[in-house]
Design a protein around this motif. Structure first.
Motif, mmCIF file in Angstrom:
data_model
loop_
_atom_site.group_PDB
_atom_site.id
_atom_site.type_symbol
_atom_site.label_atom_id
_atom_site.label_comp_id
_atom_site.label_asym_id
_atom_site.label_seq_id
_atom_site.Cartn_x
_atom_site.Cartn_y
_atom_site.Cartn_z
ATOM 1 N N LEU A 184 1.945 -9.911 18.452
ATOM 2 C CA LEU A 184 3.132 -9.636 17.640
ATOM 3 C C LEU A 184 2.774 -9.349 16.186
ATOM 4 C CD1 LEU A 184 5.640 -12.272 19.069
ATOM 5 C CD2 LEU A 184 5.730 -9.794 19.354
ATOM 6 N N MET A 185 1.698 -9.958 15.692
ATOM 7 C CA MET A 185 1.322 -9.731 14.297
ATOM 8 C C MET A 185 0.905 -8.284 14.044
ATOM 9 S SD MET A 185 2.031 -12.454 12.836
ATOM 10 C CE MET A 185 3.298 -12.539 14.120
ATOM 11 N N LEU A 186 0.481 -7.573 15.069
ATOM 12 C CA LEU A 186 0.073 -6.179 14.892
ATOM 13 C C LEU A 186 1.248 -5.270 14.572
ATOM 14 C CD1 LEU A 186 -2.545 -5.880 17.787
ATOM 15 C CD2 LEU A 186 -2.951 -6.358 15.363
ATOM 16 N N LEU A 187 2.475 -5.721 14.825
ATOM 17 C CA LEU A 187 3.653 -4.921 14.485
ATOM 18 C C LEU A 187 3.809 -4.754 12.974
ATOM 19 C CD1 LEU A 187 6.270 -6.408 16.991
ATOM 20 C CD2 LEU A 187 5.051 -4.229 17.177
ATOM 21 N N ILE A 188 3.190 -5.635 12.205
ATOM 22 C CA ILE A 188 3.288 -5.543 10.748
ATOM 23 C C ILE A 188 2.633 -4.262 10.239
ATOM 24 C CG2 ILE A 188 2.527 -6.618 8.585
ATOM 25 C CD1 ILE A 188 2.798 -9.321 9.966
ATOM 26 N N VAL A 189 1.616 -3.768 10.947
ATOM 27 C CA VAL A 189 0.863 -2.596 10.482
ATOM 28 C C VAL A 189 1.763 -1.375 10.299
ATOM 29 C CG1 VAL A 189 -1.003 -1.003 11.029
ATOM 30 C CG2 VAL A 189 -1.307 -3.460 11.414
ATOM 31 N N PRO A 190 2.565 -0.960 11.302
ATOM 32 C CA PRO A 190 3.436 0.206 11.059
ATOM 33 C C PRO A 190 4.598 -0.104 10.110
ATOM 34 C CG PRO A 190 3.820 -0.690 13.260
ATOM 35 C CD PRO A 190 2.611 -1.381 12.719
ATOM 36 N N LEU A 191 5.095 -1.339 10.115
ATOM 37 C CA LEU A 191 6.214 -1.689 9.238
ATOM 38 C C LEU A 191 5.829 -1.616 7.767
ATOM 39 C CD1 LEU A 191 7.677 -4.741 11.204
ATOM 40 C CD2 LEU A 191 8.810 -2.537 10.858
ATOM 41 N N ALA A 192 4.538 -1.842 7.468
ATOM 42 C CA ALA A 192 4.091 -1.852 6.080
ATOM 43 C C ALA A 192 4.250 -0.489 5.402
ATOM 44 C CB ALA A 192 2.626 -2.292 6.003
ATOM 45 N N LEU A 193 4.336 0.578 6.189
ATOM 46 C CA LEU A 193 4.494 1.916 5.610
ATOM 47 C C LEU A 193 5.784 2.024 4.806
ATOM 48 C CD1 LEU A 193 3.466 4.846 5.418
ATOM 49 C CD2 LEU A 193 4.742 5.333 7.525
ATOM 50 N N ALA A 194 6.825 1.325 5.262
ATOM 51 C CA ALA A 194 8.136 1.451 4.613
ATOM 52 C C ALA A 194 8.187 0.780 3.255
ATOM 53 C CB ALA A 194 9.222 0.876 5.519
ATOM 54 N N ILE A 195 7.339 -0.229 3.020
ATOM 55 C CA ILE A 195 7.415 -0.946 1.739
ATOM 56 C C ILE A 195 6.164 -0.724 0.896
ATOM 57 C CG2 ILE A 195 8.956 -2.705 2.678
ATOM 58 C CD1 ILE A 195 6.556 -4.629 2.701
ATOM 59 N N SER A 196 5.419 0.336 1.200
ATOM 60 C CA SER A 196 4.212 0.618 0.419
ATOM 61 C C SER A 196 4.593 0.989 -1.008
ATOM 62 C CB SER A 196 3.406 1.746 1.065
ATOM 63 O OG SER A 196 4.160 2.945 1.085
ATOM 64 N N THR A 197 3.773 0.578 -1.936
ATOM 65 C CA THR A 197 3.982 0.901 -3.349
ATOM 66 C C THR A 197 2.829 1.764 -3.829
ATOM 67 O OG1 THR A 197 2.847 -1.143 -4.005
ATOM 68 C CG2 THR A 197 5.245 -1.232 -3.808
ATOM 69 N N PRO A 198 3.061 2.632 -4.811
ATOM 70 C CA PRO A 198 1.994 3.525 -5.268
ATOM 71 C C PRO A 198 0.998 2.799 -6.149
ATOM 72 C CG PRO A 198 3.941 3.844 -6.596
ATOM 73 C CD PRO A 198 4.325 2.864 -5.518
ATOM 74 N N PRO A 199 -0.217 3.323 -6.258
ATOM 75 C CA PRO A 199 -1.175 2.750 -7.220
ATOM 76 C C PRO A 199 -0.622 2.838 -8.635
ATOM 77 C CG PRO A 199 -2.252 4.284 -5.713
ATOM 78 C CD PRO A 199 -0.788 4.443 -5.498
ATOM 79 N N ALA A 200 -0.958 1.852 -9.460
ATOM 80 C CA ALA A 200 -0.474 1.836 -10.838
ATOM 81 C C ALA A 200 -1.306 2.788 -11.689
ATOM 82 C CB ALA A 200 -0.555 0.429 -11.401
ATOM 83 N N THR A 201 -0.622 3.721 -12.342
ATOM 84 C CA THR A 201 -1.274 4.625 -13.277
ATOM 85 C C THR A 201 -0.423 4.693 -14.539
ATOM 86 O OG1 THR A 201 -0.088 6.583 -12.484
ATOM 87 C CG2 THR A 201 -2.138 6.015 -11.354
ATOM 88 N N SER A 202 -0.984 5.224 -15.581
ATOM 89 C CA SER A 202 -0.227 5.339 -16.836
ATOM 90 C C SER A 202 0.980 6.253 -16.687
ATOM 91 C CB SER A 202 -1.142 5.872 -17.947
ATOM 92 O OG SER A 202 -1.691 7.130 -17.567
ATOM 93 N N ALA A 203 0.964 7.103 -15.639
ATOM 94 C CA ALA A 203 2.076 8.035 -15.456
ATOM 95 C C ALA A 203 3.319 7.349 -14.911
ATOM 96 C CB ALA A 203 1.657 9.169 -14.523
ATOM 97 N N ASN A 204 3.142 6.295 -14.077
ATOM 98 C CA ASN A 204 4.314 5.660 -13.478
ATOM 99 C C ASN A 204 4.591 4.266 -14.020
ATOM 100 O OD1 ASN A 204 2.434 4.009 -12.195
ATOM 101 N ND2 ASN A 204 2.568 5.089 -10.232
ATOM 102 N N VAL A 205 3.874 3.857 -15.065
ATOM 103 C CA VAL A 205 4.121 2.570 -15.700
ATOM 104 C C VAL A 205 4.526 2.820 -17.140
ATOM 105 C CG1 VAL A 205 3.141 0.354 -16.393
ATOM 106 C CG2 VAL A 205 2.462 1.390 -14.225
ATOM 107 N N PRO A 206 5.721 2.358 -17.568
ATOM 108 C CA PRO A 206 6.138 2.586 -18.947
ATOM 109 C C PRO A 206 5.211 1.892 -19.937
ATOM 110 C CG PRO A 206 7.611 1.048 -17.856
ATOM 111 C CD PRO A 206 6.719 1.596 -16.806
#
Length: 413
Positions: A184-206
């Motif tokens: 059942l824990m393997l179901l987390i792998v595809p679900l994680a796509l929906a809540i992925s966050t982008p890498p932090a760069t100066s372009a997307n961080v004020p």
């Protein structure tokens, strides 16, 4: 201050706030469910291998400690490079730890599977990172209730997995139960796509949030309110971990059946859904420090009432319901205070350090529970220690100042 929300919506139109909340809640449910049911494996495994409860207690204490120590590391990686990879690695470690636990035949292998692998796995895929994703991806007006929903989903996992785990152990054996949990824990792998966050760069961080890792830590640990919040969170971990691991055996020692024990743990999870959602709603209307103080005090009073009267099926279920109302309801106001004080740029990291305190408490609650029982044949000293910590945390949270940290403003030359 969810700075990346608009960008994410335009780049991934399917990831609406509703999809993010649903998938995040599913991850919280799956990750919290099995680990909240591991206390039911104490008796069948100790009978089969002739272990004392201190052996099992040490393995789960290690799990709590390493979950806490790994959390700020996982949070820092997620804050810097994005969440999805951390979630996937965490889920695979979690599933592998359950598999190693299934084949454990020595205390060392139990420590490796149930302790080290599941502990580090939880740091990468538990509800803590789900709350971080909600804080980063959702608009402010949806964030408070979403934090409550994510916490409540973890509790619903406890509600589902406790009786499910007992039924699996009774009908198919503890080995099969652990195998099913691992799959059942393997179901987390595809679900994680929906809540992925982008890498932090100066372009997307004020500019206001462009802090370095070291600067963020120095600011947080130099802030009195953050330190008080972290100290109070210790009690939450101590009480929750002790009850999760040792309550089933405590009830069994007093003649309460394992099935009833499963429903008591399930009642904790069920009523915490009400508690977490209610606190998620209340924290937008009342000071969060007062909510935290009331929760810790109510939890201490419920323990006093529980251990002061004869243990029956009815009293055990009532205790489960009362405990559930305050179970994880400390998490929404604690996480909201971290975001309020310091913003969301290093949220996963800073909340991860607060969670270290929580899990150090969890380590001591589980470990001392096993040691004290083996020495005195009773959990009574730990129950009263839980009461003392609850009262202290109720007092510690009162002086917290609920406002953003003051930062120097750059002046033009």
């Amino acid at each position: 201050m969810a700075v990346t929300t608009d960008n994410l919506r335009t780049e991934s139109t399917w990831r609406t706030p509703l999809v993010i909340i649903i998938c995040g809640c599913a991850i919280a449910l799956l990750s919290f469910g099995p680990r909240s049911s591991l206390g039911f494996f104490i008796q069948p495994m100790t009978r089969e291998f002739a272990w004392g409860r201190d052996v099992f207690g040490l393995a789960l204490a290690l799990q709590n400690l390493l979950w806490g120590l790994g959390q700020p590391i996982a949070g820092a990686i997620a804050d810097r490079f994005g969440l999805q990879r951390v979630m996937v690695v965490g889920a695979l470690l979690y599933a592998g730890g359950l598999l190693v636990m299934r084949y454990a035949a020595t205390p060392g292998s139990l420590d490796l599977g149930a302790g080290v692998m599941i502990g580090f796995g939880l740091s990468g895929c538990s509800f803590n990172l789900v709350l971080s994703a909600f804080s980063k991806l959702l608009p402010l007006e949806k964030r408070g209730l979403a934090l409550g929903a994510g916490t409540a989903a973890g509790s619903f996992g406890q509600f589902l997995f406790a009786p499910f785990g007992v039924a699996m152990i009774d009908n198919f054996g503890w080995q099969s139960a652990l195998m099913v949990f691992a799959l059942l824990m393997l179901l987390i792998v595809p679900l994680a796509l929906a809540i992925s966050t982008p890498p932090a760069t100066s372009a997307n961080v004020p500019v206001a949030d462009q802090q370095s890792f070291k600067t963020a830590l120095a600011e947080a640990f130099g802030h009195r309110s953050f330190v008080l919040l972290v100290l109070g969170f210790f009690t939450c971990g101590f009480q929750l971990a002790f009850i999760t691991v040792h309550l089933p055996a405590y009830l069994s020692d007093r003649g309460v059946s394992a099935q009833t024990g499963g429903w008591v743990v399930a009642a904790i999870g069920l009523f915490n859904i009400v508690g977490s959602l209610s606190v998620g709603w209340l924290q937008n209307r009342f000071p969060k420090r007062y909510i935290l103080s009331i929760i810790y005090l109510a939890r201490a009073l419920s323990i006093v009432a529980f251990i002061s009267f004869p243990i029956t099926t009815f009293s055990a279920i009532v205790f489960g319901a009362a405990t559930g109302l305050t179970w994880l309801s400390t998490v929404p106001p604690t996480s909201a205070l971290v975001a309020l004080m310091f913003g969301t740029r290093w949220f996963a990291t800073l909340y991860g350090f607060a969670f270290v305190s929580h899990q150090v408490g969890g380590f001591l609650g589980v470990w001392l529970g096993g040691v004290v029982f083996e020495k005195f044949g009773s959990y009574t000293p730990i129950w009263w220690l839980s009461v003392l910590f609850g009262v202290l945390s109720a007092l510690i949270n009162l002086p917290i100042v609920e406002q953003p940290v003051a930062r120097p403003v750059a002046q033009p030359a």
